[in-house]
Design an enzyme around this catalytic site. Structure first.
Site, mmCIF file in Angstrom:
data_model
loop_
_atom_site.group_PDB
_atom_site.id
_atom_site.type_symbol
_atom_site.label_atom_id
_atom_site.label_comp_id
_atom_site.label_asym_id
_atom_site.label_seq_id
_atom_site.Cartn_x
_atom_site.Cartn_y
_atom_site.Cartn_z
ATOM 1 N N ASP A 1 0.975 -1.488 -0.167
ATOM 2 C CA ASP A 1 -0.079 -0.133 0.758
ATOM 3 C C ASP A 1 0.920 1.129 -0.011
ATOM 4 O O ASP A 1 1.943 1.586 0.129
ATOM 5 C CB ASP A 1 -1.040 -0.572 1.170
ATOM 6 C CG ASP A 1 -0.211 -0.322 2.616
ATOM 7 O OD1 ASP A 1 0.805 0.778 2.984
ATOM 8 O OD2 ASP A 1 -0.834 -1.201 3.002
ATOM 9 N N LYS B 1 -5.392 2.128 0.247
ATOM 10 C CA LYS B 1 -6.544 3.116 -0.097
ATOM 11 C C LYS B 1 -6.319 4.513 0.373
ATOM 12 O O LYS B 1 -5.754 4.544 1.596
ATOM 13 C CB LYS B 1 -7.196 2.496 0.422
ATOM 14 C CG LYS B 1 -6.575 2.045 2.102
ATOM 15 C CD LYS B 1 -7.318 1.359 2.610
ATOM 16 C CE LYS B 1 -6.382 0.539 4.281
ATOM 17 N NZ LYS B 1 -6.511 -0.396 4.496
ATOM 18 N N MET C 1 -2.311 9.085 12.361
ATOM 19 C CA MET C 1 -3.143 10.182 11.640
ATOM 20 C C MET C 1 -3.838 11.120 12.344
ATOM 21 O O MET C 1 -5.130 10.849 11.972
ATOM 22 C CB MET C 1 -4.548 8.058 11.314
ATOM 23 C CG MET C 1 -3.716 7.156 10.606
ATOM 24 S SD MET C 1 -5.025 5.403 10.957
ATOM 25 C CE MET C 1 -4.495 5.350 12.361
HETATM 26 N N1 SAH Z 1 0.706 -0.084 10.475
HETATM 27 C C1 SAH Z 1 2.099 1.397 10.535
HETATM 28 C C2 SAH Z 1 0.310 2.647 10.876
HETATM 29 C C3 SAH Z 1 -0.832 2.876 10.069
HETATM 30 S S1 SAH Z 1 -1.561 4.089 10.405
HETATM 31 C C4 SAH Z 1 2.762 1.585 11.456
HETATM 32 O O1 SAH Z 1 2.370 0.624 12.469
HETATM 33 O O2 SAH Z 1 3.783 1.901 11.851
HETATM 34 C C5 SAH Z 1 -0.920 5.394 9.641
HETATM 35 C C6 SAH Z 1 -0.568 6.445 9.506
HETATM 36 O O3 SAH Z 1 1.020 5.756 10.528
HETATM 37 C C7 SAH Z 1 0.055 7.500 9.381
HETATM 38 O O4 SAH Z 1 -0.858 8.439 9.342
HETATM 39 C C8 SAH Z 1 0.756 8.445 10.266
HETATM 40 O O5 SAH Z 1 0.693 8.830 11.281
HETATM 41 C C9 SAH Z 1 1.842 6.956 9.957
HETATM 42 N N2 SAH Z 1 2.978 6.736 10.226
HETATM 43 C C10 SAH Z 1 3.298 5.741 9.048
HETATM 44 N N3 SAH Z 1 4.355 5.792 8.472
HETATM 45 C C11 SAH Z 1 4.920 6.792 8.936
HETATM 46 C C12 SAH Z 1 6.161 7.603 8.830
HETATM 47 N N4 SAH Z 1 7.000 6.951 8.105
HETATM 48 N N5 SAH Z 1 6.058 8.920 9.473
HETATM 49 C C13 SAH Z 1 5.467 8.871 10.149
HETATM 50 N N6 SAH Z 1 4.312 8.680 10.132
HETATM 51 C C14 SAH Z 1 4.331 7.144 9.678
#
Ligand code: SAH
Length: 478
Positions: A255, A277, A388
């Protein structure tokens, strides 16, 4: 090739080592591990060797070297620091056509020792042909890092079942079967140390093997899914297991949060399917479920790459429900969740003995009618990480303030954590939303609230982050 690579069977065979010092110890240990009967020729022995001799694990001849000492030997090693003695051992061995190694002297040797990775019975031997043992050792280290710790256990597991598979399957079916075992659920269970789970999975594979031949052989059986946490962006943060499974997957579903640099670690000929998505788009999640089942039903090995960790705001739970309902085997591999990656790369310790005794991960996007305990989140001496939440910064800050958090409470935003463009902005609850607006922060980004976010800028160790982020970070810090 300057040398012929081979593995010599020396079990119960006589080996002679001339020299009783430190270098000899290493070679004696190696020979003992491979089961040979070791004789050490040396006027005096180092303590370790002396003990081995006393325990009867080696034979010691307390004398100066004479060619007759080599009479029965199948292999000879000269490990003295006297060039003349080494040369004499070499000459005597050559005259008898016994393979000889003079430590650190390829010119006097008829064979050389490789650098080895020992996952017996799997052994990897690396040689630079005597040109650069340091380089050979470095290559060895790199291989060491990518080979699973329990590789030997897997080789033994398969060895013990070879006969049974020979009885059950025709010649043509065996190889694809073993490929599936090595690369699939069974192999992964053995490598994870789950012997009982591996045994169960193996029996079921063997029972259903007529269904599960690999697509390469035209089979159309049940595939499997690897639910892999891809980490926050930097491909070097993938786990070793994630890499191993990516290397064997036939299809990769990924994704928006998974960068090309991570995708590039998958097999070159794997099919890549984008299933990104936008927030809150439920039909896309249904489509992902359909695709997982569709590809697995085709008998393929499907990697479902998810940003961060699959089980942290990743809907990994829903995906395994679907897989379980359809009886599709899966393996889940944890990833470094964004909060951990961001904190580490920004130099923000999520907990700290004085500043934060707990850390909470919160989904910041469903604020209408949320069930969060804002009073608890607004309290001191803790860290709260909002995922998020960038488009809801004002709301989050207002909720925390209403619940009693002070205006001067430190907060930080980490945008695109662990990517080359990572930015860290520091402020307070009063200033952080405005700072983010001015800097035009976009997703993916995290809001981290707590005293630890002010910590980095006061600690010299972490100044690199401030420098990398440029003046913005300095300007933003209050
Ligand atoms: N499963 C993922 C989270 C998915 S929700 C995890 O464990 O990290 C998606 C959110 O994760 C984004 O809106 C953001 O808030 C955060 N996120 C994911 N990758 C990121 C990154 N490289 N830097 C900052 N925030 C990140």
């Amino acid at each position: 090739m300057d040398y012929l690579p081979l593995f010599l069977q020396v079990r119960s065979q006589p080996a002679v080592i001339v020299g009783g010092g430190r270098v000899a110890v290493r070679k004696v240990n190696l020979l003992l591990r491979s089961g040979s009967h070791v004789t050490v020729i040396a006027p005096e022995l180092r303590e370790e060797l002396h003990e081995l001799a006393e325990r009867g694990e080696l034979r010691h001849i307390p004398a100066k070297f004479e060619p007759a000492h080599l009479d029965d030997a199948v292999i000879v090693i000269a490990a003295t620091n006297d060039h003349d003695v080494n040369a004499a051992v070499s000459a005597a061995s050559r005259a008898r056509r016994i393979p000889v190694n003079v430590v650190d002297d390829p010119a006097l040797s008829t064979f050389i020792f490789p650098a080895i990775v020992d996952r017996s019975p799997i052994i990897v031997a690396v040689s630079s042909g005597g040109e650069s043992p340091v380089l050979a050792r470095r290559v060895r280290e790199q291989i060491e890092a990518i080979l699973p710790e329990k590789l030997g256990a897997l080789a033994r597991f398969m060895g013990e079942r070879r006969k049974a598979v020979q009885r059950a399957l025709g010649i043509a079916a065996r190889r694809p079967f073993w490929e599936r075992i090595v690369g699939g659920i069974v192999g992964t269970r053995v490598l994870a140390g789950d012997a009982a789970g591996a045994e169960k999975a193996f029996e079921s594979e063997l029972r259903t093997s007529h269904l599960t031949t690999s697509p390469a052989t035209g089979g159309n059986g049940l595939g499997e899914v690897y639910l892999i946490g891809a980490g926050p962006g930097d491909p070097d943060l993938l786990t070793l297991r994630a890499l191993q499974l990516l290397q064997q997957a036939d299809v990769v579903l990924y994704d928006r949060l998974v960068p090309d640099a991570v995708l590039d670690r998958s097999r070159r000929d794997a099919e890549r399917v984008f299933v990104g998505k936008e927030a809150g788009n439920h039909t896309v999640q249904d489509r992902i479920h359909e695709l997982l089942v569709y590809y697995a039903r085709k008998g393929l090995r499907v990697a479902r790459l998810k940003g961060g960790d699959p089980f942290v705001f990743g809907r990994g739970g829903e995906e395994i429900e679907v897989l379980t309902r359809h009886g599709i085997p899966y393996i889940s591999v944890p990833g470094i969740t964004a909060a951990l990656g961001a904190a580490s790369y920004a130099g923000i310790p999520l907990t700290h003995r004085r500043l934060a005794q707990s850390v909470t991960f919160v989904a910041g996007h469903v604020l209408e009618g949320d069930s969060l305990d804002w009073r608890a989140l607004a309290g001191p001496r803790q860290t709260v990480v909002f995922y998020m939440g960038v488009s809801h910064l004002d709301r989050i800050v207002a909720k925390l303030r209403e619940a009693g958090a002070p205006a001067a409470h430190p907060a930080a935003i980490v945008e695109r954590a662990t990517h080359p463009e990572q930015r860290t902005l520091r402020g307070t609850l009063e200033t952080i939303a405005e700072i983010a607006r001015k800097a035009n922060v976009t997703a993916p980004a995290l809001l981290i609230v707590g005293e630890v976010t002010a910590f980095a800028s006061t600690d010299a160790l972490f100044t690199t982050d401030a420098r990398k982020d440029g003046s913005m970070s300095h300007g933003a810090f209050v």
